[in-house]
Design an enzyme around this catalytic site. Sequence first.
Site, short mmCIF file in Angstrom:
data_model
loop_
_atom_site.label_atom_id
_atom_site.label_comp_id
_atom_site.label_asym_id
_atom_site.label_seq_id
_atom_site.Cartn_x
_atom_site.Cartn_y
_atom_site.Cartn_z
N CYS A 99 -6.84 8.26 32.85
CA CYS A 99 -6.56 7.52 31.62
C CYS A 99 -5.61 6.36 31.91
O CYS A 99 -4.70 6.48 32.73
CB CYS A 99 -5.94 8.45 30.60
SG CYS A 99 -5.56 7.64 29.04
N CYS A 101 -0.15 9.68 29.03
CA CYS A 101 -1.22 10.65 28.86
C CYS A 101 -1.39 11.45 30.15
O CYS A 101 -1.49 12.67 30.13
CB CYS A 101 -2.54 9.94 28.49
SG CYS A 101 -3.95 11.04 28.40
N CYS A 110 -6.84 11.75 24.75
CA CYS A 110 -6.08 10.86 23.87
C CYS A 110 -7.00 9.72 23.45
O CYS A 110 -8.13 9.63 23.90
CB CYS A 110 -4.83 10.33 24.55
SG CYS A 110 -5.06 8.86 25.57
N ASN A 154 -7.54 -0.18 11.96
CA ASN A 154 -7.87 -1.05 13.08
C ASN A 154 -7.52 -0.41 14.41
O ASN A 154 -6.68 0.48 14.51
CB ASN A 154 -7.18 -2.42 12.94
CG ASN A 154 -5.68 -2.29 12.99
OD1 ASN A 154 -5.09 -2.26 14.06
ND2 ASN A 154 -5.04 -2.20 11.84
N LYS A 207 0.82 -1.20 0.00
CA LYS A 207 0.00 0.00 0.00
C LYS A 207 0.86 1.25 0.00
O LYS A 207 0.60 2.21 -0.72
CB LYS A 207 -0.93 0.00 1.22
CG LYS A 207 -2.12 -0.93 1.06
CD LYS A 207 -3.14 -0.67 2.14
CE LYS A 207 -3.06 -1.71 3.23
NZ LYS A 207 -4.23 -1.65 4.13
N CYS A 242 -17.71 -9.40 7.44
CA CYS A 242 -17.37 -8.57 8.58
C CYS A 242 -17.61 -7.10 8.32
O CYS A 242 -18.18 -6.41 9.13
CB CYS A 242 -15.89 -8.74 8.93
SG CYS A 242 -15.62 -10.07 10.09
N ASN A 267 4.53 -3.73 10.44
CA ASN A 267 3.52 -3.75 11.47
C ASN A 267 4.05 -2.96 12.67
O ASN A 267 4.97 -3.40 13.34
CB ASN A 267 3.24 -5.21 11.85
CG ASN A 267 2.20 -5.33 12.94
OD1 ASN A 267 1.71 -4.34 13.47
ND2 ASN A 267 1.86 -6.56 13.28
N CYS A 273 -8.31 7.68 26.33
CA CYS A 273 -9.02 8.31 27.44
C CYS A 273 -10.44 7.78 27.60
O CYS A 273 -10.97 7.70 28.70
CB CYS A 273 -9.05 9.84 27.25
SG CYS A 273 -7.51 10.66 27.71
#
Lengths: 158, 292
Positions: free
Chosen positions: B191, B196, B114, B72, B15, B138, B38, B117
């Site tokens: 959080c 954060c 974030c 995702n 991609k 799906c 990944n 959160c």
Amino acid sequence: MADEATRRVVSEIPVLKTNAGPRDRELWVQRLKEEYQSLIRYVENNKNADNDWFRLESNKEGTRWFGKCWYIHDLLKYEFDIEFDIPITYPTTAPEIAVPELDGKTAKMYRGGKICLTDHFKPLWARNVPKFGLAHLMALGLGPWLAGEIPDLIQKGV
Amino acid sequence: MNRLFFQPHQAGLSKVQAAEYTLRNINPDVLFEIHNYNITTVENFQHFMDRISNGGLEEGKPVDLVLSCVDNFEARMTINTACNELGQTWMESGVSENAVSGHIQLIIPGESACFACAPPLVVAANIDEKTLKREGVCAASLPTTMGVVAGILVQNVLKFLLNFGTVSFYLGYNAMQDFFPTMSMKPNPQCDDRNCRKQQEEHKKKVAALPKHEVAPEEEEIIHEDNEWGIELVSEVSEEELKNSSGPVPDLPEGITVAYTIPKKQEDSVAEVTVEDSGESLEDLMAKMKNM
């Protein structure tokens, strides 16, 4: 939500305490120990219930896992290799289990063999962070997936 | 995202490779750096963070902005983790599973919520789900919805970088009713992400150090006076079996809800078996597992 039988099995899997991911050094070792203890207990439970359906082991750092799983259908035992990496956001996010041998054979799978879990799994996992561990991932993720997909694939003659 | 640039003659390319070729053809003066891996693995994450902090226009300087166009939850959480740790401003974008709603979100660590959160926000669909979900499949995908989300994302980026107009902290898009809810969310002091919380502390200090008149409230809740479409807040959450197993829902404007709620941490009504510390070392446990 998972059915009664799955719920019962899951309730007998020990929950984990340490909220640590692979970048947390000492705490990760602690978490790994808990993962192994939980997995060992789950496999023992399975053996006692005559439903010993998987084996898992990891590399030394506990970041890469691999093993086998079995599924029995019509008196035939099917065996598959499984593998997954621990993501750095573990345990907030669950690992993606891959069954490379079935890559491309079912729609319920991403490229590379990662299994596609139902809508229910992710919220369930998120609600139970960090108590859920790899044993729960097997019981709630891979188990139901095999139960759903394998008979289907067998029927299609794949 | 790949529906926006991938062309048939590029079949077989990754991609990011296809994206670079297509974009380079559009504007050869842009500088590209592509990586195809990944980001959630331990090995790659370090490299990913390194490029964020050193891959700016001048090598060694951090980038100005990160745009998340992944598909995702895990990848988003990973980007969130990296940006919280580096104090990197970023914009998150996404399209729903049924392809008829999407959103963009501006995240300034410590200043706005974030990604961790709150549970993932969902733009209420307000349609009969059964007309969309097909058995055995799906997800759906509409390049038109993605085009719209990409457009509002880049629009927000331009406003942010060139300092004009109002930069939305959150802008949703409901394609079925053409409804665009906007809002901003404050960070969650509890959080789950340690960084954060740390960024929130730093931000508070920065704000306290500013002279009083510079602090201008830029968040405005948009209230829809006339609801001629009868838009209702429909919860997407199907897991709400027991009231006491659900957690608090953040105060959200019309049309936005959370994908699920996290129950409060204290009571454990169901007796759970916890792992006991048997005192065995990690190697012992690994060996025990192997010998089973």
